[in-house]
Design an enzyme around this catalytic site. Structure first.
Site, PDB file in Angstrom:
ATOM      1  N   CYS A  17     -19.176 -58.402  13.886  1.00 63.87           N
ATOM      2  CA  CYS A  17     -19.606 -57.906  15.688  1.00 63.87           C
ATOM      3  C   CYS A  17     -18.381 -57.394  16.480  1.00 63.87           C
ATOM      4  CB  CYS A  17     -20.470 -58.967  16.157  1.00 63.87           C
ATOM      5  SG  CYS A  17     -18.803 -60.993  16.359  1.00 63.87           S
ATOM      6  N   CYS A  20     -15.500 -59.956  17.145  1.00 65.58           N
ATOM      7  CA  CYS A  20     -15.153 -59.547  15.477  1.00 65.58           C
ATOM      8  C   CYS A  20     -13.244 -58.247  15.267  1.00 65.58           C
ATOM      9  CB  CYS A  20     -15.203 -59.303  14.087  1.00 65.58           C
ATOM     10  SG  CYS A  20     -16.295 -60.640  13.695  1.00 65.58           S
ATOM     11  N   ASP A 425     -11.663 -17.431  29.421  1.00 66.23           N
ATOM     12  CA  ASP A 425     -11.084 -17.033  28.945  1.00 66.23           C
ATOM     13  C   ASP A 425     -11.290 -16.080  28.467  1.00 66.23           C
ATOM     14  OD1 ASP A 425      -8.288 -15.388  28.832  1.00 66.23           O
ATOM     15  OD2 ASP A 425      -8.354 -15.603  26.768  1.00 66.23           O
ATOM     16  N   ASP A 623      -8.156 -19.709  23.757  1.00 67.64           N
ATOM     17  CA  ASP A 623      -7.573 -19.703  23.083  1.00 67.64           C
ATOM     18  C   ASP A 623      -6.018 -19.036  23.091  1.00 67.64           C
ATOM     19  OD1 ASP A 623      -7.588 -17.235  23.931  1.00 67.64           O
ATOM     20  OD2 ASP A 623      -7.223 -16.142  22.128  1.00 67.64           O
ATOM     21  N   ASP A 627      -3.801 -20.389  28.109  1.00 66.05           N
ATOM     22  CA  ASP A 627      -4.820 -21.164  28.777  1.00 66.05           C
ATOM     23  C   ASP A 627      -4.224 -22.304  28.285  1.00 66.05           C
ATOM     24  OD1 ASP A 627      -6.168 -18.635  28.832  1.00 66.05           O
ATOM     25  OD2 ASP A 627      -6.787 -18.444  26.861  1.00 66.05           O
TER      26      ASP A 627
END
Length: 736
Positions: A17, A20, A425, A623, A627
């Site tokens: 649980c 734990c 972009d 990419d 950026d």
């Protein structure tokens, strides 16, 4: 993780649980030298980053001292996991059969002999079918903590002890006005329903974490090593070696049908390669000399000779698996609410059970009071609360990974779900990122001849990885036989602008119009039919000498992706360093109305910050190096994995192949995941808020309804399973 940190992957045993999970996480975090510890209740694993001085044995010992056990993550194979699940299922089935038999027998007879038989049967079930419950409860008690096992152990032991007393001395109890009824069948059925619930949980967990195991199964164990100095690789004798014996630079042979065992560059051969398991792209791709291939992909129809470039933990497959493990172990902000509730849940239930017992003793018999208190203990379920958030995150991230999306964690999912604006972009994201030079115009006043200008351009652009630089190199090499390029000095990349260098004592610069100190000379203006092209100006000693006009094609999936974004009510914005006149045709083709052109990297960052200051939740897709800052600043950054390393590091979500429709799919999945997380959390809280009072008997005064411990056990098991099954709905991906 930086170079001064170690990462440890552990498998944790005995967690049932959220309590734990919290105990183990605190124990690991308390080890001197540990920087962070994240425990995954779904996968029963822990991910720990620490100083190099911290050993795995120290961490395992810390877990043991907290009342649980741990082992290296690789120590348990899939076969062992499957065997463990089968054994749990068998124990659950036997307990259910025993419980059904005990219920029938107790209804048919109440003789002393029957009671003693049921006593032995219930003791056998407790000792042999569900011993881990009592062992875990005892360990927790030793460490002055409580968990789900504490509630079940107290409830079943109380029922068994009272039943044993009624079996040994029924007359003595009757003389004191105490009922001599027994609960043996209830003890057995409580454990049976609990074990069956855990078995169903284990099966659901296995389905939820199937993506992670799938990545592990892509690893090859062996490689065909060739002699490094062979003159003819096609006839060279190969040696089959374990993969851990291969080092970068080794030459290996890949036969048709082989799974490629490591990352490598193709030296010889041509073949179709199935990369679907890594990128989600269903169609095979053709790979030939000088192309790179990744470990885990499948060579379909040709013989390939590779030079190993990355093996073991540095391979693409290992990095993806590590990222997926970290993501599935991450904690979403919504998880903090569940953590706070779980921290006090078990002690609160114990107090409620005690109060219930006292109240019922005052108004009814001790036997009735015991039955109601046991129902309160049994129906409480911190498991559902602990699984509510991580179950949804695990399934969602796993499903996304199988379709070419790597999401870096629960926090990334929550942030992505809230975005209402997406900045994209242009070059390399909306467009193919493979520009070509459509026209080259030297200036009539150029100091150098065309061949020298192109030679200088190639010498400089070869040092850049930008797509436009590669386009210049390809154009020059395809059109002229160039002389040996001169050496470049003081080479510098100017982000968002271009590059500068010195050649033969003269300054050289190639880039956009920002390099020009004045307006573009008339002779270097774009022809009428080149308004959509991107100009790259070549300057020599500060004077414009020539211009390259580069054109790039819109990705085939861009327009469809923008349409899906608009359906999701996400406003798309194109960001580009190009001039507005160059960006406009691409924007029209993609159906983007909002275009921000002529931007430097700092301008992109400022724009993201400006939108956020207006209350917008902004995503950024890109990419390139240009950026990276904007990706990091955005509420959610989506990076193309084919882009720069810096962009991939800055992004929250990686697109493993360049289908832009993955972007709206990721947003839709994130929204669906947060919806499921809220559903799970609401269900877990509502279940306990309603179930506990009913078990305590609030309906009895008006409706004479009481919940038996057996029904409470069944309801408790159902709550956890329902949360997992609800989360498994996220496997139906992509959602758009």
């Amino acid at each position: 993780m930086n170079a001064t940190e170690n990462q440890h992957d552990l498998r944790i045993h005995g967690m049932t649980c959220a309590a734990c999970q919290s105990h183990v996480q605190r124990a690991l975090a308390a080890v001197p030298g540990v920087h962070s510890a994240s425990v995954n209740l779904m996968a029963h694993t822990a991910l720990v980053t620490s100083d190099p001085t911290v050993t795995e044995l120290q961490l395992i010992e810390a877990v043991r001292l907290s009342g649980y056990t741990a082992s290296p993550a690789l120590a348990q194979t899939n076969a062992q996991t499957h065997t463990g699940s089968n054994r749990l299922g068998l124990r659950a089935l036997l307990a259910l059969v025993a419980g059904t038999f005990a219920m029938g027998l107790s209804m048919a007879s109440s003789s002393s002999l029957t009671r003693w038989f049921l006593c032995v049967l219930s003791l056998a079930v407790m000792a042999f079918a569900a011993p881990e419950i009592y062992v875990a409860a005892w360990r927790a008690a030793q460490h002055r903590s409580t968990n789900m096992n504490t509630l079940v152990a107290l409830g079943t032991i109380a029922a068994f002890v009272s039943s044993l007393a009624a079996t040994i001395a029924p007359s003595a109890l009757a003389n004191r006005g105490i009922s001599s009824g027994v609960y043996y069948e209830a003890v057995i059925l409580i454990l049976a329903f609990l074990l069956n619930g855990r078995w169903l949980e284990a099966r659901a967990r296995a389905r939820a974490t199937s993506a992670l195991r799938g990545f592990a199964q892509l690893e090859s164990a062996e490689a065909r090593l060739l002699p490094p100095h062979s003159t003819d690789f096609s006839t060279a004798k190969e040696t089959l070696l374990p993969l851990d014996a291969i080092t970068p630079g080794d030459i290996i042979r890949i036969l048709p049908g082989d799974r490629i065992p490591l990352d490598g560059a193709i030296l010889q051969g041509r073949s179709s390669v199935d990369e679907s398991m890594l990128t989600g792209e269903p169609l095979p791709v053709t790979r030939s000399v000088n192309d790179n291939v990744s470990g885990g992909t499948v060579n379909l129809d040709g013989v390939l000779i590779l030079r190993a470039t990355a093996v073991g933990s540095s391979s693409t497959l290992a990095q993806m698996q590590r990222l997926l493990e970290q993501a599935q172990s991450s904690r979403a902000p919504m998880q903090h609410l569940a953590d706070r509730a779980s921290a006090t849940f078990v002690p609160t239930v114990l107090a409620l059970a005690l109060i219930t017992f006292i109240v019922w003793c005052l108004y009814d018999s001790p036997a009735r009071a015991l039955s109601v208190a046991i129902a309160v203990l049994i129906i409480a379920c911190p498991c559902a609360m602990g699984l509510a958030i991580p179950a949804a995150i695990t399934v969602s991230i796993g499903a996304a990974a199988q379709h070419g999306l790597l999401i870096k964690g629960g926090e990334s999912l929550e942030r992505l779900s809230g975005i209402d604006t997406l900045a994209l972009d242009k070059t390399g994201t909306l467009t193919e990122g493979r520009p070509r030079i459509a026209k080259f115009i030297p200036s009539p006043q150029a100091e150098l001849d065309t061949t020298t200008l192109l030679a200088y351009a190639v010498a400089a652009e070869r040092l850049s990885t930008h797509p436009l630089a590669q386009a210049v190199v390809e154009f020059a090499e395809n059109h002229l036989k160039l002389p040996t390029p001169p050496p470049m000095e003081d080479f510098t990349i100017v982000p968002g602008v271009g590059l500068t260098a010195r050649v033969s004592g003269h300054s050289l610069a190639i880039g956009n119009a920002t390099l020009l100190n004045a307006e573009v000379p008339a002779e270097l203006m774009a022809p009428a039919n080149f308004g959509h092209a991107t100009p790259l100006y070549l300057l020599y000693d500060g004077q414009p000498q020539a211009v390259f006009f580069a054109v790039d094609e819109l990705r085939s999936t861009a327009a469809a992706a923008i349409a899906e974004l608009q359906k999701l009510r996400v406003h798309p914005i194109m960001l580009t360093g190009d001039l507005a006149v160059s960006a406009a045709p691409i924007a029209r083709e993609a159906h983007i109305d909002d275009v921000r052109a002529d931007l430097l990297p700092a301008d992109k960052l400022s724009l993201i910050q400006s939108l956020q200051s207006q209350g917008k939740k902004v995503g950024m897709a890109g990419d390139g190096i240009n950026d990276a800052a904007a990706l990091a600043q955005a509420d959610a950054g989506l990076a193309l994995a084919a882009g720069s390393d810096l962009a991939r590091e800055a992004g929250d979500i990686l697109l493993l192949h360049n289908d832009l429709r993955l972007i709206p799919s990721a947003i839709a999945l994130a929204r669906r995941t947060t919806h499921i997380m809220r559903q799970n959390l609401a269900w877990a809280l509502l279940y306990n808020v309603i179930g506990l009072p009913i078990a305590a008997g609030v309906l009895f005064p008006h409706f004479h309804l009481l919940l038996s411990p057996v029904l409470a056990s069944a309801a408790m098991a159902l709550s956890s399973v329902s949360v997992l099954l609800n989360s498994l709905r996220l496997r139906r991906f992509p959602p758009v």
